[in-house]
Write an enzyme that holds these catalytic residues in place. Structure first.
Site, PDB file in Angstrom:
ATOM      1  N   SER A   1      22.645   3.752  25.859  1.00 48.87           N
ATOM      2  CA  SER A   1      22.513   3.808  27.475  1.00 48.87           C
ATOM      3  C   SER A   1      23.775   4.130  28.157  1.00 48.87           C
ATOM      4  CB  SER A   1      21.910   2.378  27.902  1.00 48.87           C
ATOM      5  OG  SER A   1      23.019   1.430  27.812  1.00 48.87           O
ATOM      6  N   LYS A   2      23.897   4.112  29.361  1.00 47.69           N
ATOM      7  CA  LYS A   2      25.098   4.168  30.071  1.00 47.69           C
ATOM      8  C   LYS A   2      26.287   3.542  29.740  1.00 47.69           C
ATOM      9  CE  LYS A   2      23.960   6.729  34.193  1.00 47.69           C
ATOM     10  NZ  LYS A   2      23.751   8.214  33.965  1.00 47.69           N
TER      11      LYS A   2
END
Ligand code: GLU
Length: 433
Positions: free
Chosen positions: A210-211
């Site tokens: 994810s980010k």
């Protein structure tokens, strides 16, 4: 049989780095087998559809050099490779299943009647293993939604068949859909493609990427100053290992060597620091001219575009990303904003006097200034003024840049030129008035 692989992204937002990753393996495998790499847009989820993301998918593939052999294109034929333009086709096949009574209508949708006995099994190329699901785990599923659009599970199979896809490479998260797909192939009496389910991309904590792990849209990597070669090399190392353990290699080398057996079936670990390291290595391998070219492309509005070349040797060993060039070299092209506190950090009592002596020495120095003479002059001056050589050179550095850290002092001075250097020292003196 011709090898035909496809990337089938859903244009639902900025393309994820995982899409670029999948594209690399599609591209490499197609090239290796002298086959075709096909792009198909799976845009049947109208609620999540983001028109801009189609262009972004094209741009991302173009940037990374994954040219597709067939697919939608700006200016070229679009319809045949875009699912929302193929609704009639899916309807026709759904009707066929209705007629065969393998499908039925429910609440305006058409649903597939799954077989509940036995199991569905295939041999997966990743991990070279059989995967099977008991059929009683497979609920009936929707083929055509009540809005007339097909589901992923249906359109994907129809298109893979009609586009004669030989190998389906995709992420692990689709494994649980594969038995449904196989049931549809069977219902039509079609030969299914071979499947290769790639491991999920995970971050340092082994959680799905994810980010938080430094993952961005494929895009942002370019905008942050990563080189496409480094990004491609990095993507290759995610889950695949070079048979000789090499870390740095080109995509053509990968095409020669690629085999499914070298894919790590259990994990693909995304390490942003590794990408930064690789990017730095690619920067250092590049010739100064090439690097200057890349910087020019990257720094579109740079105030001193025609001087970038001069600065390249200064920073080549120090930058990891093209964007690092800016803070390291800003002072060369921009007016310096001096801050008294920066001078204070040098712990020199009479900075102003020392700067005046520096100015005098520089005025008397034979032009063009030479590195060894410059160095000796200021070592001597430091000794006369009872300063350390470090203090002396740091003072000059701050006076010409306003900063405590810059690339090589003398190289920077060479770019500034003698007059500008003198002017900056004068400006520093007036600040200290
Ligand atoms: N449209 C699916 C996706 O967004 C395609 C998955 C597949 O390759 O079958 O990833």
């Amino acid at each position: 049989m011709e090898v035909r692989v496809r990337l089938a992204p859903s244009p639902t937002g900025t393309p994820h780095i995982g899409t670029a990753w999948q594209a690399l393996f599609d591209f490499v495998f197609a090239k290796k087998m002298n086959g075709k790499f096909i792009l198909r847009l799976e845009d049947t989820d109208r609620e999540r559809y983001v028109p801009d993301s189609v262009t972004q998918i094209y741009e991302m593939l173009n940037w990374l050099g994954f040219d597709w052999d067939e697919g939608p294109d700006i200016g070229g034929p679009f319809e045949p490779y875009v699912q929302s333009k193929r609704l009639d086709i899916y309807k026709k096949y759904a009707t066929e299943l209705l007629d065969k009574e393998i499908a039925y209508k429910e609440e305006g949708a058409i649903k597939f009647k799954t077989t509940k006995d036995g199991e569905t099994k295939w041999h997966d190329l990743v991990g070279d293993k059989d995967i099977s699901f008991p059929n009683n785990t497979q609920e009936d599923f929707v083929l055509i939604k009540s809005d007339g659009y097909p589901t992923y599970n249906f359109a994907n199979v129809i298109d893979d068949h009609l586009m004669q896809i030989s190998h389906v490479l995709r992420g692990n998260e689709f494994i649980s859909s594969t038995p449904k797909h196989l049931m549809v192939y069977q219902a039509f009496g079609w030969q299914p493609p071979k499947f290769a389910h790639f491991p999920v991309l995970v971050g340092s904590d082994r959680a799905k990427l994810s980010k938080r792990h430094g993952a961005k849209g494929a895009w942002e990597f370019r905008d942050e100053g990563f080189l496409k070669e480094a990004v491609v090399n990095f993507l290759a190392l995610l889950g695949w290992s070079h048979p000789e353990g090499k870390e740095i290699f080109s995509v053509s080398e990968m095409i020669n060597l690629f085999e499914f057996k070298d894919i790590n079936a259990s994990s693909a670990y995304f390490d942003i620091q590794k990408l930064e390291w690789l990017n730095g290595e690619y920067i250092r391998k590049m010739s100064d001219e090439d690097l200057a070219e890349r910087l020019k492309e990257f720094l579109v509005d740079h105030p001193a575009k025609n001087k970038l070349e001069m600065a390249v040797p200064l920073i080549k060993d120090r930058i990891k990303k093209l964007s690092d060039f800016v803070p390291l070299t800003d002072f060369l092209w921009e007016k310096v904003e001096y801050e008294k506190e920066v001078f204070d950090k040098l712990n020199i009592k009479n900075e102003k006097q020392v700067l005046n002596s520096i100015l005098d020495e520089l005025k008397n120095l034979e032009r063009p200034w030479k590195s060894e003479v410059f160095e000796q002059t200021f070592r001597d001056l430091a000794q006369d003024l009872k300063l350390s050589a470090t203090q002396m050179f740091q003072l000059i550095r701050v006076a010409i840049s306003g900063q405590l850290v810059t690339p090589s002092l003398f190289e920077s001075i060479k770019i500034l030129g003698e007059e500008e250097t003198l002017n900056r020292i004068k400006a520093a003196i007036s600040l200290l008035e």
